[in-house]
Design a protein around this motif. Structure first.
Motif, short mmCIF file in Angstrom:
data_model
loop_
_atom_site.label_atom_id
_atom_site.label_comp_id
_atom_site.label_asym_id
_atom_site.label_seq_id
_atom_site.Cartn_x
_atom_site.Cartn_y
_atom_site.Cartn_z
N VAL A 102 0.86 -1.18 0.00
CA VAL A 102 0.00 0.00 0.00
C VAL A 102 0.90 1.23 0.00
O VAL A 102 1.77 1.37 0.85
CB VAL A 102 -0.94 0.01 1.22
N ARG A 103 0.70 2.09 -0.96
CA ARG A 103 1.43 3.34 -1.08
C ARG A 103 0.44 4.45 -1.39
O ARG A 103 -0.71 4.20 -1.77
CB ARG A 103 2.47 3.26 -2.21
N GLY A 104 0.89 5.70 -1.27
CA GLY A 104 0.07 6.79 -1.75
C GLY A 104 -0.16 6.63 -3.24
O GLY A 104 0.73 6.18 -3.97
N ARG A 105 -1.34 6.99 -3.69
CA ARG A 105 -1.63 6.84 -5.12
C ARG A 105 -0.63 7.60 -5.98
O ARG A 105 -0.28 7.18 -7.09
CB ARG A 105 -3.05 7.33 -5.41
N THR A 106 -0.11 8.71 -5.44
CA THR A 106 0.86 9.49 -6.21
C THR A 106 2.14 8.69 -6.47
O THR A 106 2.84 8.96 -7.45
CB THR A 106 1.22 10.78 -5.47
N PHE A 107 2.47 7.73 -5.61
CA PHE A 107 3.65 6.89 -5.84
C PHE A 107 3.53 6.17 -7.17
O PHE A 107 4.45 6.19 -8.00
CB PHE A 107 3.81 5.89 -4.70
N PHE A 108 2.39 5.54 -7.38
CA PHE A 108 2.19 4.79 -8.63
C PHE A 108 2.02 5.73 -9.82
O PHE A 108 2.57 5.49 -10.90
CB PHE A 108 0.96 3.89 -8.50
N GLU A 109 1.26 6.81 -9.63
CA GLU A 109 1.01 7.73 -10.72
C GLU A 109 2.30 8.45 -11.13
O GLU A 109 2.55 8.68 -12.32
CB GLU A 109 -0.06 8.76 -10.32
N ARG A 110 3.10 8.83 -10.14
CA ARG A 110 4.35 9.54 -10.43
C ARG A 110 5.33 8.63 -11.17
O ARG A 110 5.98 9.04 -12.12
CB ARG A 110 4.98 10.03 -9.13
N LEU B 64 -5.05 6.30 -2.07
CA LEU B 64 -4.02 5.29 -1.89
C LEU B 64 -4.05 4.34 -3.08
O LEU B 64 -4.95 4.39 -3.92
CB LEU B 64 -4.24 4.50 -0.60
N GLY B 65 -3.05 3.47 -3.16
CA GLY B 65 -3.01 2.46 -4.19
C GLY B 65 -2.46 1.16 -3.62
O GLY B 65 -1.72 1.16 -2.63
N VAL B 66 -2.84 0.04 -4.23
CA VAL B 66 -2.37 -1.28 -3.83
C VAL B 66 -1.64 -1.91 -5.00
O VAL B 66 -2.19 -2.01 -6.10
CB VAL B 66 -3.54 -2.20 -3.41
N GLY B 67 -0.40 -2.31 -4.77
CA GLY B 67 0.38 -2.97 -5.79
C GLY B 67 0.85 -4.34 -5.31
O GLY B 67 0.54 -4.78 -4.20
N LEU B 68 1.61 -5.00 -6.15
CA LEU B 68 2.16 -6.32 -5.84
C LEU B 68 3.67 -6.26 -5.93
O LEU B 68 4.23 -5.56 -6.78
CB LEU B 68 1.63 -7.36 -6.83
N ALA B 69 4.33 -7.02 -5.05
CA ALA B 69 5.79 -7.02 -5.06
C ALA B 69 6.32 -8.41 -4.77
O ALA B 69 5.69 -9.21 -4.05
CB ALA B 69 6.33 -6.03 -4.04
N PHE B 70 7.48 -8.69 -5.34
CA PHE B 70 8.25 -9.88 -4.99
C PHE B 70 9.20 -9.45 -3.88
O PHE B 70 10.03 -8.56 -4.05
CB PHE B 70 9.02 -10.38 -6.22
N ASP B 71 9.05 -10.06 -2.70
CA ASP B 71 9.78 -9.66 -1.51
C ASP B 71 11.11 -10.42 -1.43
O ASP B 71 11.16 -11.57 -1.00
CB ASP B 71 8.92 -9.94 -0.27
N ALA B 72 12.18 -9.77 -1.89
CA ALA B 72 13.52 -10.35 -1.82
C ALA B 72 14.19 -9.93 -0.51
O ALA B 72 13.72 -9.00 0.16
CB ALA B 72 14.35 -9.89 -3.02
N PRO B 73 15.27 -10.58 -0.10
CA PRO B 73 15.91 -10.25 1.18
C PRO B 73 16.32 -8.79 1.31
O PRO B 73 16.19 -8.21 2.38
CB PRO B 73 17.13 -11.18 1.19
#
Length: 453
Positions: free
Chosen positions: A141-149, A173-182
């Motif tokens: 979860v990030r601010g929507r501006t994170f994804f838009e920017r 806000l926005g919801v994205g997906l991530a691969f969580d590496a070390p």
């Protein structure tokens, strides 16, 4: 009539003049600066010092990358505050968050920030089989501006455009997906999901289950009916997606959350005035920390998160109002810089107007934007519009002032925002008529909401 509101040291968003091709662009920026009484046209010493700090940090980052074995050409983009590694399909390293974190870290620990920065130069290696990826899939979860920017910054860049697979949440806000590496996160995009034969919603459900397994601890109680998430794993904000976690806090009314930082989830109740004041004060401080998210609140109703503001008579209302104005001003300021750079690169004469918060001597607040005659302008969605005619002279007063709603009833361009921009902006070309300006100049109405007294 108005005194500039320096929210949390923001100092307004009508910043120092930027180098522009067009004199009309320079005139429009100066008009903003004259209205923002304490912002000088020339670059302030504080602005110069920060620019020097940013330059020095970029050089430290380059040195750290070289020390870790980076051999590709490295280009520093001062305007975008980023590094590009390599000539063909370069890797982009955005420096802003690392820089803020570096400044907030004790000197003896700053090398750790630079070490983390060097990990970004190489995307984490992902297993080929989705079965091996599934345990590392996480929701962000990030601010929507994170994804838009990011979408605006990487427009036309195929290597980064594939990073963007997300959906809006609660409006801001926005919801994205991530691969969580070390050591790093890799944001996932539609190409990868298609390769695995899985939809975004299916992948999000799996990511939420992974997060759920990491979320068994009790919430920290700040006061009766007010809680804080205990996790410091960069996913505290993401846990607002787990309703069962949010409801562990026994609140008065409906649950209200704020996520001013990725490691901070605050929960209270819509009917708890003391709790609302407490989370608002905590959020105001957290927004100044590196990697801050958003200062606006959400309320959980019927299983859906919707924007929330306390009633005007609530003691918490002014704090929530500050949070809202600060966040919107920050988001618009970042967007203004991006769009300015875009139009400088393309050679288009488009004035990207600033969003500026103000407060009067009674503590009543509003936001304003400047519409100057003779130039195409992208207006932010402010509460007040000042109309400026450069033919009247540099020191002349605005030729009109009105609330946004009043102008929108008369100007069609203010009824539909420009597609693809967030925060929203409106493209205006033709200046209002003399008759309209005379009406707004002679009877602008109450510039403040009548309920804010």
């Amino acid at each position: 009539m108005l005194v500039l509101l320096g929210l949390l040291g923001l100092g307004g968003c009508a910043g120092p003049s930027r180098t522009q091709k067009s004199s009309s662009l320079q005139d429009a920026r100066r008009a903003e600066e004259r209205l923002a009484e304490h912002v000088e046209v020339q670059e302030s010493s504080a602005d110069g010092e920060e620019r020097t700090e940013r330059e020095a940090f970029a050089q430290r980052a380059i040195a750290a990358l070289r020390a870790e074995g980076e051999t590709r050409p490295i280009r520093y983009d001062a305007e975008g505050f980023l590094l590009e590694l390599g000539d063909k399909d370069p890797i982009t390293v955005f420096l802003s968050n690392f820089f803020e974190e570096y400044r907030a870290t004790p000197p003896e620990q700053r090398h750790e920030v630079l070490t983390r920065l060097t990990h970004v130069r190489v995307a984490p290696t992902m297993p080929e089989a989705f079965a091996d990826i599934r345990p590392h899939l996480m929701p962000v979860v990030r601010g929507r501006t994170f994804f838009e920017r990011l979408r605006l910054e990487v427009k036309g860049r195929r290597d980064l455009a594939t990073l963007l697979s997300w959906k809006p949440l609660g409006g801001f806000l926005g919801v994205g997906l991530a691969f969580d590496a070390p050591d790093t996160l890799r944001y996932l995009g539609p190409d990868e999901l298609r390769r695995w034969g899985i939809s975004f919603e299916e992948a999000l459900a799996l990511a939420l289950e992974n997060l759920r397994q990491r979320s068994s601890e009790s919430l920290e109680q700040l006061a009766p009916g007010t809680c804080q998430a205990p996790w410091q794993d960069t996913y505290a904000a993401s846990r607002l997606l787990l309703e069962e976690v949010v409801r562990r806090c026994p609140v008065r009314g409906e649950p209200v959350v704020l996520v001013p930082h990725r490691d901070l989830l605050l929960i209270t109740g819509s009917d708890d005035e003391d709790g609302l004041s407490r989370v608002a004060r905590t959020s105001l401080e957290a927004l100044l920390a590196p990697r801050a998210l958003d200062g606006r609140a959400l309320r959980l109703t019927s299983g859906t998160w919707v924007p929330f503001m306390p009633e005007r008579l609530s003691n918490a209302w002014k704090d929530f109002r500050q949070l809202e104005l600060f966040t919107r001003a920050r988001d618009y300021d970042e967007q203004t810089q991006q769009l300015d750079k875009h139009y400088q690169d393309t050679g288009e004469d488009v004035f990207v107007a600033a969003f500026t918060p103000y407060q009067d001597e009674h503590g009543r607040s509003l936001s304003y934007a400047v519409w100057q005659k003779g130039i195409t302008t992208l207006l932010p969605r402010a509460e007040l519009i000042f109309f400026v005619d450069p033919a009247q002279g540099e020191q002349a007063a605005p030729v009109g002032v009105a609330r946004w709603e009043d102008v929108a009833r008369a100007i069609d361009a203010l009824r539909a925002p420009v597609d693809g921009l967030y925060p929203e902006r409106y493209r205006v070309r033709d200046f209002p008529s003399d008759e309209q300006l005379a009406r707004w100049r002679n009877d602008p109405g109450d510039l403040f909401d009548e309920n804010e007294r």
